[in-house]
Design a protein around this motif. Structure first.
Motif, PDB file in Angstrom:
ATOM      1  N   ILE A 105       0.523  -1.363  -0.085  1.00 26.38           N
ATOM      2  CA  ILE A 105      -0.168   0.059  -0.100  1.00 26.38           C
ATOM      3  C   ILE A 105       0.889   1.017   0.085  1.00 26.38           C
ATOM      4  O   ILE A 105       0.460   2.055  -1.078  1.00 26.38           O
ATOM      5  CB  ILE A 105      -1.368  -0.322   1.055  1.00 26.38           C
ATOM      6  CG1 ILE A 105      -2.969  -1.191   0.445  1.00 26.38           C
ATOM      7  CG2 ILE A 105      -1.894   1.551   1.529  1.00 26.38           C
ATOM      8  CD1 ILE A 105      -2.864  -1.215   2.235  1.00 26.38           C
ATOM      9  N   MET A 106       1.952   1.516   0.875  1.00 22.64           N
ATOM     10  CA  MET A 106       3.025   2.490   1.200  1.00 22.64           C
ATOM     11  C   MET A 106       3.382   2.530  -0.510  1.00 22.64           C
ATOM     12  O   MET A 106       3.387   3.950  -0.709  1.00 22.64           O
ATOM     13  CB  MET A 106       4.044   1.959   2.091  1.00 22.64           C
ATOM     14  CG  MET A 106       2.931   2.497   3.386  1.00 22.64           C
ATOM     15  SD  MET A 106       1.603   3.643   3.513  1.00 22.64           S
ATOM     16  CE  MET A 106       3.192   5.251   3.900  1.00 22.64           C
ATOM     17  N   ARG A 107       4.189   1.393  -1.060  1.00 19.11           N
ATOM     18  CA  ARG A 107       4.557   1.599  -2.312  1.00 19.11           C
ATOM     19  C   ARG A 107       3.323   1.977  -3.694  1.00 19.11           C
ATOM     20  O   ARG A 107       3.661   3.388  -4.186  1.00 19.11           O
ATOM     21  CB  ARG A 107       5.079   0.599  -2.933  1.00 19.11           C
ATOM     22  CG  ARG A 107       5.712   0.731  -4.638  1.00 19.11           C
ATOM     23  CD  ARG A 107       7.146  -0.344  -4.656  1.00 19.11           C
ATOM     24  NE  ARG A 107       8.083  -0.213  -4.445  1.00 19.11           N
ATOM     25  CZ  ARG A 107       9.009   0.290  -3.792  1.00 19.11           C
ATOM     26  NH1 ARG A 107       8.734   0.588  -4.896  1.00 19.11           N
ATOM     27  NH2 ARG A 107      10.050  -0.172  -2.664  1.00 19.11           N
ATOM     28  N   ALA A 108       1.900   2.118  -3.502  1.00 20.23           N
ATOM     29  CA  ALA A 108       1.198   1.833  -3.820  1.00 20.23           C
ATOM     30  C   ALA A 108       1.227   3.731  -3.957  1.00 20.23           C
ATOM     31  O   ALA A 108       0.028   4.785  -5.010  1.00 20.23           O
ATOM     32  CB  ALA A 108       0.432   1.198  -4.004  1.00 20.23           C
ATOM     33  N   GLN A 109       0.717   3.750  -2.834  1.00 21.44           N
ATOM     34  CA  GLN A 109       0.933   5.276  -2.165  1.00 21.44           C
ATOM     35  C   GLN A 109       1.211   6.373  -3.299  1.00 21.44           C
ATOM     36  O   GLN A 109       1.274   7.764  -3.914  1.00 21.44           O
ATOM     37  CB  GLN A 109       0.431   5.551  -0.684  1.00 21.44           C
ATOM     38  CG  GLN A 109       0.342   7.046  -0.234  1.00 21.44           C
ATOM     39  CD  GLN A 109      -1.122   7.438  -0.836  1.00 21.44           C
ATOM     40  OE1 GLN A 109      -2.046   6.501  -0.071  1.00 21.44           O
ATOM     41  NE2 GLN A 109      -1.477   8.556  -0.285  1.00 21.44           N
ATOM     42  N   ALA A 110       2.748   5.934  -3.088  1.00 19.96           N
ATOM     43  CA  ALA A 110       3.632   7.312  -3.335  1.00 19.96           C
ATOM     44  C   ALA A 110       3.611   6.618  -4.582  1.00 19.96           C
ATOM     45  O   ALA A 110       3.922   7.931  -5.066  1.00 19.96           O
ATOM     46  CB  ALA A 110       5.635   6.854  -3.170  1.00 19.96           C
TER      47      ALA A 110
END
Length: 165
Positions: A105-110
């Motif tokens: 999720i954090m990679r996608a958010q970035a």
């Protein structure tokens, strides 16, 4: 003394400057979303956002953070009020064991903060460093597509809902 801004809050930590960011987050700040997976930057379970980039927090010494803000999965939403990506991951049943999901999720958010409407190729290239050992990559991609508005986003989740009727 190391100064860090994490999820909008300032912290002064009396820790060794070479400590990996992951340990500072988990052990000092009690933020357990980022997970220890491999310790080698090969799985992505520890992914957080530093500044505007997704990073493997197991590889980043706290001294290298400087004044850049750090964001973890805890900054995106709660179980009662999940953020858009979190909700999409739930709706698409993207988690099996769940260990990799915070990092995914954090990679996608970035990615979505840098490019709200990536192409399929950009999405796949950006997510490639993170691994899901349970094999839910296709559901993970579907969840991200649904938030990004990439064609084909209303695929497996919607079809399985209709098939269940």
């Amino acid at each position: 003394m190391i100064k860090l801004t994490v999820n909008g809050a300032s912290h002064e930590l009396d820790i060794d400057s070479s400590m990996p960011l992951l340990y500072a987050l988990r052990d000092e700040l009690h933020l357990h979303g980022a997970k220890f997976g491999c310790g080698l930057g090969q799985c992505g379970a520890c992914t957080v956002i530093v500044g505007d980039r997704a990073v493997f927090s197991c590889l980043v010494p706290v001294a290298s953070i400087g004044s850049r803000p750090v964001r973890t999965i805890e900054s995106l939403g709660t179980s009662d009020r999940p953020g858009p990506l979190q909700k999409a991951f739930i709706d698409h049943q993207a988690a099996q064991c769940g260990y990799c999901i915070a990092g995914m999720i954090m990679r996608a958010q970035a990615l979505l903060e840098a490019n709200a409407h990536p192409t399929e190729a950009e999405l796949r290239a950006h997510m490639e460093p993170n691994l899901c050992r349970c094999g839910t990559h296709m559901r993970i991609l579907a969840a991200i597509r649904s938030v990004a508005g990439i064609p084909g986003a209303v695929d497996k989740a919607e079809t399985s809902k209709e098939g269940a009727r």
